[in-house]
Design a protein around this motif. Structure first.
Motif, PDB file in Angstrom:
ATOM      1  N   ALA A 187      15.462   6.123  29.346  1.00 24.11           N
ATOM      2  CA  ALA A 187      15.642   5.740  30.787  1.00 24.11           C
ATOM      3  C   ALA A 187      16.830   4.918  30.846  1.00 24.11           C
ATOM      4  CB  ALA A 187      14.353   5.199  31.203  1.00 24.11           C
ATOM      5  N   ALA A 188      17.116   3.859  30.129  1.00 25.99           N
ATOM      6  CA  ALA A 188      18.153   3.074  30.084  1.00 25.99           C
ATOM      7  C   ALA A 188      19.688   3.695  30.175  1.00 25.99           C
ATOM      8  CB  ALA A 188      18.044   2.165  29.093  1.00 25.99           C
ATOM      9  N   HIS A 189      19.548   5.229  29.498  1.00 22.28           N
ATOM     10  CA  HIS A 189      20.597   5.891  29.537  1.00 22.28           C
ATOM     11  C   HIS A 189      20.641   7.110  30.162  1.00 22.28           C
ATOM     12  CE1 HIS A 189      22.880   3.696  26.201  1.00 22.28           C
ATOM     13  NE2 HIS A 189      21.442   3.521  25.735  1.00 22.28           N
ATOM     14  N   ARG A 194      19.142  16.211  22.301  1.00 24.82           N
ATOM     15  CA  ARG A 194      19.854  16.879  21.221  1.00 24.82           C
ATOM     16  C   ARG A 194      21.299  17.305  21.759  1.00 24.82           C
ATOM     17  NH1 ARG A 194      14.964  20.368  18.187  1.00 24.82           N
ATOM     18  NH2 ARG A 194      14.412  18.591  16.869  1.00 24.82           N
ATOM     19  N   ALA A 195      21.060  18.119  23.019  1.00 23.66           N
ATOM     20  CA  ALA A 195      22.248  18.634  23.518  1.00 23.66           C
ATOM     21  C   ALA A 195      23.287  17.675  23.851  1.00 23.66           C
ATOM     22  CB  ALA A 195      21.997  19.418  24.753  1.00 23.66           C
ATOM     23  N   GLN A 196      22.837  16.564  24.784  1.00 26.89           N
ATOM     24  CA  GLN A 196      23.522  15.338  25.179  1.00 26.89           C
ATOM     25  C   GLN A 196      24.128  14.595  24.076  1.00 26.89           C
ATOM     26  OE1 GLN A 196      21.537  13.250  28.320  1.00 26.89           O
ATOM     27  NE2 GLN A 196      23.554  12.292  28.728  1.00 26.89           N
ATOM     28  N   THR A 197      23.637  14.305  22.919  1.00 28.12           N
ATOM     29  CA  THR A 197      23.907  13.563  22.176  1.00 28.12           C
ATOM     30  C   THR A 197      25.019  14.035  21.149  1.00 28.12           C
ATOM     31  OG1 THR A 197      22.125  13.712  20.702  1.00 28.12           O
ATOM     32  CG2 THR A 197      22.202  11.802  21.977  1.00 28.12           C
ATOM     33  N   ALA A 198      24.849  15.425  20.903  1.00 29.08           N
ATOM     34  CA  ALA A 198      25.808  16.306  20.030  1.00 29.08           C
ATOM     35  C   ALA A 198      26.920  16.435  20.957  1.00 29.08           C
ATOM     36  CB  ALA A 198      25.115  17.627  19.714  1.00 29.08           C
ATOM     37  N   ALA A 207      27.207   9.631  26.659  1.00 28.63           N
ATOM     38  CA  ALA A 207      26.299  10.337  25.668  1.00 28.63           C
ATOM     39  C   ALA A 207      26.313   9.964  24.245  1.00 28.63           C
ATOM     40  CB  ALA A 207      26.555  11.947  26.038  1.00 28.63           C
ATOM     41  N   ALA A 208      27.734   9.378  24.226  1.00 29.54           N
ATOM     42  CA  ALA A 208      27.851   8.812  22.711  1.00 29.54           C
ATOM     43  C   ALA A 208      27.370   7.487  22.453  1.00 29.54           C
ATOM     44  CB  ALA A 208      29.455   8.679  22.472  1.00 29.54           C
ATOM     45  N   GLN A 209      27.126   6.728  23.701  1.00 30.33           N
ATOM     46  CA  GLN A 209      26.361   5.493  23.714  1.00 30.33           C
ATOM     47  C   GLN A 209      24.955   5.626  23.388  1.00 30.33           C
ATOM     48  OE1 GLN A 209      27.848   2.627  23.087  1.00 30.33           O
ATOM     49  NE2 GLN A 209      30.036   3.085  23.757  1.00 30.33           N
ATOM     50  N   LEU A 210      24.498   6.768  24.146  1.00 27.02           N
ATOM     51  CA  LEU A 210      23.117   7.275  24.055  1.00 27.02           C
ATOM     52  C   LEU A 210      22.717   7.673  22.587  1.00 27.02           C
ATOM     53  CD1 LEU A 210      20.195   8.132  24.764  1.00 27.02           C
ATOM     54  CD2 LEU A 210      20.901  10.474  25.480  1.00 27.02           C
ATOM     55  N   SER A 211      23.559   8.410  21.824  1.00 26.91           N
ATOM     56  CA  SER A 211      23.663   8.589  20.488  1.00 26.91           C
ATOM     57  C   SER A 211      23.345   7.438  19.505  1.00 26.91           C
ATOM     58  CB  SER A 211      24.831   9.476  20.093  1.00 26.91           C
ATOM     59  OG  SER A 211      24.463   9.676  18.696  1.00 26.91           O
ATOM     60  N   THR A 212      24.524   6.394  19.832  1.00 21.31           N
ATOM     61  CA  THR A 212      24.401   5.284  19.225  1.00 21.31           C
ATOM     62  C   THR A 212      23.207   4.540  19.293  1.00 21.31           C
ATOM     63  OG1 THR A 212      26.827   5.214  19.506  1.00 21.31           O
ATOM     64  CG2 THR A 212      25.856   3.025  18.761  1.00 21.31           C
ATOM     65  N   ALA A 213      22.765   4.358  20.387  1.00 22.63           N
ATOM     66  CA  ALA A 213      21.653   3.457  20.759  1.00 22.63           C
ATOM     67  C   ALA A 213      20.189   4.239  20.241  1.00 22.63           C
ATOM     68  CB  ALA A 213      21.243   3.490  22.340  1.00 22.63           C
ATOM     69  N   LEU A 214      20.296   5.519  20.218  1.00 22.83           N
ATOM     70  CA  LEU A 214      19.077   6.139  19.633  1.00 22.83           C
ATOM     71  C   LEU A 214      19.196   5.974  18.041  1.00 22.83           C
ATOM     72  CD1 LEU A 214      16.638   8.122  19.880  1.00 22.83           C
ATOM     73  CD2 LEU A 214      18.257  10.076  19.745  1.00 22.83           C
ATOM     74  N   VAL A 215      20.354   6.202  17.456  1.00 22.01           N
ATOM     75  CA  VAL A 215      20.549   5.753  15.981  1.00 22.01           C
ATOM     76  C   VAL A 215      19.911   4.530  15.603  1.00 22.01           C
ATOM     77  CG1 VAL A 215      22.015   5.733  14.166  1.00 22.01           C
ATOM     78  CG2 VAL A 215      22.045   7.755  15.569  1.00 22.01           C
ATOM     79  N   ASN A 216      20.408   3.548  16.575  1.00 20.25           N
ATOM     80  CA  ASN A 216      20.183   2.005  16.067  1.00 20.25           C
ATOM     81  C   ASN A 216      18.747   1.788  16.373  1.00 20.25           C
ATOM     82  OD1 ASN A 216      22.787   1.473  15.187  1.00 20.25           O
ATOM     83  ND2 ASN A 216      23.447   0.827  17.107  1.00 20.25           N
ATOM     84  N   PHE A 217      18.199   2.414  17.552  1.00 16.81           N
ATOM     85  CA  PHE A 217      16.993   2.061  17.947  1.00 16.81           C
ATOM     86  C   PHE A 217      15.843   2.486  16.712  1.00 16.81           C
ATOM     87  CE2 PHE A 217      12.666   3.082  19.458  1.00 16.81           C
ATOM     88  CZ  PHE A 217      12.275   2.040  20.168  1.00 16.81           C
ATOM     89  N   GLY A 225      28.113  14.336  23.108  1.00 19.94           N
ATOM     90  CA  GLY A 225      28.793  13.106  23.369  1.00 19.94           C
ATOM     91  C   GLY A 225      29.589  12.902  22.034  1.00 19.94           C
ATOM     92  N   LEU A 226      29.105  12.974  20.982  1.00 15.57           N
ATOM     93  CA  LEU A 226      29.705  12.790  19.610  1.00 15.57           C
ATOM     94  C   LEU A 226      30.849  13.695  19.618  1.00 15.57           C
ATOM     95  CD1 LEU A 226      26.941  11.863  17.021  1.00 15.57           C
ATOM     96  CD2 LEU A 226      28.258  10.440  18.387  1.00 15.57           C
ATOM     97  N   ALA A 227      30.645  14.918  19.781  1.00 17.81           N
ATOM     98  CA  ALA A 227      31.730  15.925  19.841  1.00 17.81           C
ATOM     99  C   ALA A 227      32.977  15.611  20.736  1.00 17.81           C
ATOM    100  CB  ALA A 227      31.449  17.358  20.204  1.00 17.81           C
ATOM    101  N   HIS A 228      32.728  15.121  21.819  1.00 17.14           N
ATOM    102  CA  HIS A 228      33.717  14.602  22.892  1.00 17.14           C
ATOM    103  C   HIS A 228      34.527  13.388  22.203  1.00 17.14           C
ATOM    104  CE1 HIS A 228      33.927  17.139  26.353  1.00 17.14           C
ATOM    105  NE2 HIS A 228      32.750  17.123  26.213  1.00 17.14           N
ATOM    106  N   ALA A 229      33.639  12.396  21.663  1.00 12.33           N
ATOM    107  CA  ALA A 229      34.181  11.021  21.092  1.00 12.33           C
ATOM    108  C   ALA A 229      35.238  11.387  19.954  1.00 12.33           C
ATOM    109  CB  ALA A 229      33.134  10.254  20.698  1.00 12.33           C
ATOM    110  N   LEU A 230      34.581  12.266  19.223  1.00 18.56           N
ATOM    111  CA  LEU A 230      35.477  12.717  18.166  1.00 18.56           C
ATOM    112  C   LEU A 230      36.927  13.346  18.378  1.00 18.56           C
ATOM    113  CD1 LEU A 230      35.863  13.494  14.649  1.00 18.56           C
ATOM    114  CD2 LEU A 230      34.948  15.695  15.595  1.00 18.56           C
TER     115      LEU A 230
END
Length: 179
Positions: free
Chosen positions: A37-39, A114-118, A10-20, A120-125
């Motif tokens: 779809a790739a995520h 929104r739910a998944q990326t938030a 989920a953090a990788q999805l967040s990163t990919a979304l931000v970069n895309f 994901g970042l919370a867990h990574a933090l």
């Protein structure tokens, strides 16, 4: 560094979304749908409105990366959780072992992302003390990354950016020696 599902994928999805969204903008709903779809975020269609909403969300996510103040990073991610999270629940869909979900099974794609990326970042933090959400150190790059390296000292989004900086530094030192 290994993260659980939300702190990893989920953090990788967040990163990919931000970069895309940083490199393509919201003008490419088909490319954005392919990225999702790739995520493992599947949707049949992605409207221009949904793509624009995800672009706005990506701009909000970007604020959590590269933050040097842990307190500010916690506040930023808490604000993302407030905007994006739904009530967590345990799921066993598809005959899988019980696991946590941070979004209902059937919401629209924007709510899911929104739910998944938030989350994901919370867990990574929380799993890494805020030190693993970085921004590339190369000037004018602007991409972000989740540092999964063993030592946690990653500075660049890619080997390409790292090499560009090292080559530029080498050329600068060589020029200085010639003077």
């Amino acid at each position: 560094m290994h993260f659980n599902h939300y702190g990893g994928s989920a953090a990788q999805l967040s990163t990919a979304l931000v970069n895309f969204c940083h490199t393509h903008g919201a003008d490419d709903p088909d490319g954005l749908r392919a990225l999702l779809a790739a995520h493992d975020v599947h949707t049949r269609t992605l409207s221009a409105t949904q793509a624009a909403q995800l672009r706005t969300w990506a701009d909000s996510l970007r604020q959590a990366y590269g933050e040097t103040s842990l307190e500010h990073q916690v506040d930023t991610i808490n604000a993302l959780l407030e905007k994006g999270a739904s009530r967590p629940f345990v799921s066993q869909h598809g005959g899988r072992f019980p696991h946590l979900h941070y979004f209902p099974e059937d919401p629209d794609v924007v709510t899911r992302v929104r739910a998944q990326t938030a989350a994901g970042l919370a867990h990574a933090l929380c799993d890494a003390g805020g030190q693993r959400l970085g921004r590339c150190d190369r000037d004018k790059c602007g991409l972000v990354f989740v540092d999964t390296s063993r030592g946690g000292r990653r500075r660049f989004c890619s080997l390409r950016c790292a090499n560009r900086v090292r080559v530029a530094d080498h050329r600068h030192r060589a020029t200085q020696r010639q003077k």
